[in-house]
Design a protein around this motif. Structure first.
Motif, PDB file in Angstrom:
ATOM      1  N   GLN A 114       0.826  -1.204   0.000  1.00 48.40           N
ATOM      2  CA  GLN A 114       0.000   0.000   0.000  1.00 48.40           C
ATOM      3  C   GLN A 114       0.866   1.262   0.000  1.00 48.40           C
ATOM      4  OE1 GLN A 114      -3.303  -0.374  -0.390  1.00 48.40           O
ATOM      5  NE2 GLN A 114      -2.884  -2.571  -0.425  1.00 48.40           N
ATOM      6  N   TRP A 115       1.493   1.546  -1.117  1.00 51.08           N
ATOM      7  CA  TRP A 115       2.387   2.695  -1.209  1.00 51.08           C
ATOM      8  C   TRP A 115       1.669   4.023  -0.993  1.00 51.08           C
ATOM      9  CZ3 TRP A 115       1.244   6.438  -4.698  1.00 51.08           C
ATOM     10  CH2 TRP A 115       0.384   6.090  -5.754  1.00 51.08           C
ATOM     11  N   SER A 116       0.368   4.074  -1.320  1.00 47.88           N
ATOM     12  CA  SER A 116      -0.369   5.328  -1.150  1.00 47.88           C
ATOM     13  C   SER A 116      -0.580   5.661   0.323  1.00 47.88           C
ATOM     14  CB  SER A 116      -1.724   5.254  -1.860  1.00 47.88           C
ATOM     15  OG  SER A 116      -2.482   4.167  -1.367  1.00 47.88           O
ATOM     16  N   LEU A 117      -0.541   4.627   1.195  1.00 47.09           N
ATOM     17  CA  LEU A 117      -0.733   4.827   2.623  1.00 47.09           C
ATOM     18  C   LEU A 117       0.593   4.891   3.375  1.00 47.09           C
ATOM     19  CD1 LEU A 117      -3.725   2.388   3.191  1.00 47.09           C
ATOM     20  CD2 LEU A 117      -3.792   4.835   2.712  1.00 47.09           C
ATOM     21  N   LYS A 118       1.547   4.061   2.944  1.00 47.11           N
ATOM     22  CA  LYS A 118       2.884   4.103   3.537  1.00 47.11           C
ATOM     23  C   LYS A 118       3.899   3.785   2.448  1.00 47.11           C
ATOM     24  CE  LYS A 118       5.756   2.558   7.363  1.00 47.11           C
ATOM     25  NZ  LYS A 118       5.841   1.770   8.616  1.00 47.11           N
ATOM     26  N   ASN A 119       4.493   4.825   1.939  1.00 46.44           N
ATOM     27  CA  ASN A 119       5.418   4.682   0.814  1.00 46.44           C
ATOM     28  C   ASN A 119       6.847   4.533   1.318  1.00 46.44           C
ATOM     29  OD1 ASN A 119       6.812   4.794  -1.581  1.00 46.44           O
ATOM     30  ND2 ASN A 119       5.670   6.528  -2.391  1.00 46.44           N
ATOM     31  N   THR A 120       7.371   3.350   1.164  1.00 52.72           N
ATOM     32  CA  THR A 120       8.766   3.085   1.544  1.00 52.72           C
ATOM     33  C   THR A 120       9.661   2.977   0.319  1.00 52.72           C
ATOM     34  OG1 THR A 120       8.357   0.695   1.549  1.00 52.72           O
ATOM     35  CG2 THR A 120       8.027   1.873   3.622  1.00 52.72           C
ATOM     36  N   GLY A 121       9.101   3.341  -0.838  1.00 51.14           N
ATOM     37  CA  GLY A 121       9.847   3.211  -2.081  1.00 51.14           C
ATOM     38  C   GLY A 121       9.673   1.848  -2.709  1.00 51.14           C
ATOM     39  N   GLN A 122       8.618   1.107  -2.294  1.00 53.88           N
ATOM     40  CA  GLN A 122       8.423  -0.263  -2.752  1.00 53.88           C
ATOM     41  C   GLN A 122       8.087  -0.368  -4.237  1.00 53.88           C
ATOM     42  OE1 GLN A 122       6.456   1.613  -0.767  1.00 53.88           O
ATOM     43  NE2 GLN A 122       4.689   0.427  -0.052  1.00 53.88           N
ATOM     44  N   THR A 123       7.698   0.737  -4.861  1.00 54.91           N
ATOM     45  CA  THR A 123       7.401   0.703  -6.304  1.00 54.91           C
ATOM     46  C   THR A 123       8.452   1.493  -7.086  1.00 54.91           C
ATOM     47  OG1 THR A 123       5.945   2.628  -6.118  1.00 54.91           O
ATOM     48  CG2 THR A 123       4.922   0.455  -5.891  1.00 54.91           C
ATOM     49  N   ASN A 124       9.610   1.679  -6.443  1.00 56.96           N
ATOM     50  CA  ASN A 124      10.714   2.450  -7.030  1.00 56.96           C
ATOM     51  C   ASN A 124      10.389   3.933  -7.175  1.00 56.96           C
ATOM     52  OD1 ASN A 124      12.362   0.124  -7.366  1.00 56.96           O
ATOM     53  ND2 ASN A 124      11.274  -0.375  -9.262  1.00 56.96           N
ATOM     54  N   GLY A 125       9.343   4.371  -6.490  1.00 55.48           N
ATOM     55  CA  GLY A 125       9.010   5.787  -6.462  1.00 55.48           C
ATOM     56  C   GLY A 125       9.661   6.462  -5.274  1.00 55.48           C
ATOM     57  N   PRO A 126       9.421   7.773  -5.101  1.00 53.95           N
ATOM     58  CA  PRO A 126      10.023   8.509  -3.985  1.00 53.95           C
ATOM     59  C   PRO A 126       9.459   8.072  -2.637  1.00 53.95           C
ATOM     60  CG  PRO A 126       8.459   9.901  -5.157  1.00 53.95           C
ATOM     61  CD  PRO A 126       8.609   8.648  -5.971  1.00 53.95           C
ATOM     62  N   SER A 127      10.302   7.663  -1.729  1.00 53.47           N
ATOM     63  CA  SER A 127       9.888   7.227  -0.404  1.00 53.47           C
ATOM     64  C   SER A 127       9.272   8.387   0.373  1.00 53.47           C
ATOM     65  CB  SER A 127      11.090   6.675   0.365  1.00 53.47           C
ATOM     66  OG  SER A 127      10.730   6.297   1.675  1.00 53.47           O
ATOM     67  N   GLY A 128       8.190   8.103   1.111  1.00 51.06           N
ATOM     68  CA  GLY A 128       7.548   9.118   1.934  1.00 51.06           C
ATOM     69  C   GLY A 128       6.433   9.870   1.250  1.00 51.06           C
ATOM     70  N   LEU A 129       6.273   9.674  -0.055  1.00 54.68           N
ATOM     71  CA  LEU A 129       5.209  10.367  -0.786  1.00 54.68           C
ATOM     72  C   LEU A 129       3.925   9.552  -0.655  1.00 54.68           C
ATOM     73  CD1 LEU A 129       4.564  12.804  -2.583  1.00 54.68           C
ATOM     74  CD2 LEU A 129       5.128  11.396  -4.565  1.00 54.68           C
ATOM     75  N   ASP A 130       3.181   9.803   0.418  1.00 54.57           N
ATOM     76  CA  ASP A 130       1.958   9.050   0.686  1.00 54.57           C
ATOM     77  C   ASP A 130       0.964   9.944   1.420  1.00 54.57           C
ATOM     78  OD1 ASP A 130       2.748   9.088   3.416  1.00 54.57           O
ATOM     79  OD2 ASP A 130       3.974   7.305   3.078  1.00 54.57           O
ATOM     80  N   LEU A 131      -0.097   9.357   1.976  1.00 55.03           N
ATOM     81  CA  LEU A 131      -1.170  10.131   2.608  1.00 55.03           C
ATOM     82  C   LEU A 131      -0.919  10.464   4.078  1.00 55.03           C
ATOM     83  CD1 LEU A 131      -4.279   8.297   1.084  1.00 55.03           C
ATOM     84  CD2 LEU A 131      -3.276  10.476   0.386  1.00 55.03           C
ATOM     85  N   ASN A 132       0.224  10.007   4.616  1.00 55.06           N
ATOM     86  CA  ASN A 132       0.568  10.294   6.015  1.00 55.06           C
ATOM     87  C   ASN A 132      -0.500   9.842   7.010  1.00 55.06           C
ATOM     88  OD1 ASN A 132       3.107  11.595   5.539  1.00 55.06           O
ATOM     89  ND2 ASN A 132       2.006  13.414   4.861  1.00 55.06           N
ATOM     90  N   VAL A 133      -1.181   8.744   6.702  1.00 57.94           N
ATOM     91  CA  VAL A 133      -2.272   8.305   7.577  1.00 57.94           C
ATOM     92  C   VAL A 133      -1.776   7.846   8.947  1.00 57.94           C
ATOM     93  CG1 VAL A 133      -3.839   7.668   5.712  1.00 57.94           C
ATOM     94  CG2 VAL A 133      -2.188   6.000   6.541  1.00 57.94           C
ATOM     95  N   GLU A 134      -0.572   7.316   9.012  1.00 63.31           N
ATOM     96  CA  GLU A 134      -0.082   6.828  10.295  1.00 63.31           C
ATOM     97  C   GLU A 134       0.054   7.959  11.308  1.00 63.31           C
ATOM     98  OE1 GLU A 134       2.369   2.775   9.839  1.00 63.31           O
ATOM     99  OE2 GLU A 134       3.429   4.505   9.022  1.00 63.31           O
ATOM    100  N   LYS A 135       0.411   9.147  10.851  1.00 63.06           N
ATOM    101  CA  LYS A 135       0.514  10.289  11.759  1.00 63.06           C
ATOM    102  C   LYS A 135      -0.855  10.647  12.322  1.00 63.06           C
ATOM    103  CE  LYS A 135       4.613  12.314   9.596  1.00 63.06           C
ATOM    104  NZ  LYS A 135       5.181  13.498   8.901  1.00 63.06           N
TER     105      LYS A 135
END
Length: 208
Positions: A114-135
């Motif tokens: 779920q890169w849109s919710l927690k982006n760790t770079g798993q799709t080779n995209g920029p890490s951290g670019l997500d919805l920040n839902v965990e915060k």
């Protein structure tokens, strides 16, 4: 969802300092009979500025104490204002603190995708670019009681990740002109993007 008292709900936090237990602001909610002009006069006499009427509440005004305050409960000020004949009630506002609730990451075998919710770079995209839902979750914000409308194509509302949080009364299929927004899987042009969007917003936690 809200069970806050009237005075806490409308307390705007201008200048305040921190105390060990309760932090008070330099704002008072004052119930005054006689209208805005009377409220202005009373505020001025006691070193306040009348910030105006509170919404549609009859006779309720926000008073701002001029100058610095200690963050302590200034009962003498409340008592002095209350001596005015036109004043029904005066209450200094306290800071309403949000207590963080415990948070644990979802137990979901597909969570890591779920890169849109927690982006760790798993799709080779920029890490951290997500919805920040965990915060938001860390602050105890879950969205409970909130209805979100998704304007998109087909929505697989029977999906186990979505079904429990789906609101049929708030849904409509404008393409087919009915109340079932399910995708047309037989179509040559897939129309199930709404499922993805709705899943990001309202998926059931820990669904496998």
């Amino acid at each position: 969802m809200t069970s806050l008292t009237l005075f806490v709900l409308f307390g705007c936090l201008h200048a305040c300092t921190y105390a060990d237990k309760i932090r008070y602001t330099n704002e008072w909610i004052v119930e005054v009979k006689g209208g805005p002009e009377v409220a202005d006069e009373i505020a001025q006499r006691h070193g306040f500025k009348n910030l105006g009427k509170i919404g549609n509440l009859q006779d309720h005004f926000r008073f701002l104490l001029q100058g610095e305050v200690s963050g302590l409960h200034m009962s003498s000020k409340s008592e002095a204002i209350s001596q005015e004949k036109q004043v029904i009630n005066a209450q200094q506002q306290a800071v309403k603190r949000r207590v963080k609730k415990g948070y644990t990451a979802p137990v979901d075998s597909q969570w890591y995708k779920q890169w849109s919710l927690k982006n760790t770079g798993q799709t080779n995209g920029p890490s951290g670019l997500d919805l920040n839902v965990e915060k938001a979750w860390l602050q105890g914000i879950t969205g409970e009681g909130v209805i979100v409308g998704v304007v998109d194509d087909g929505l697989e509302w029977t999906h186990p990740d979505i079904y429990e949080n789906y609101d049929s009364f708030a849904s409509y299929d404008f393409y087919e002109d009915d109340y079932d927004p399910s995708p047309e899987y037989s179509s040559s042009e897939p129309n199930s993007h709404g499922t993805s969007c709705a899943g990001e917003i309202a998926m059931v936690k820990n669904s496998q």
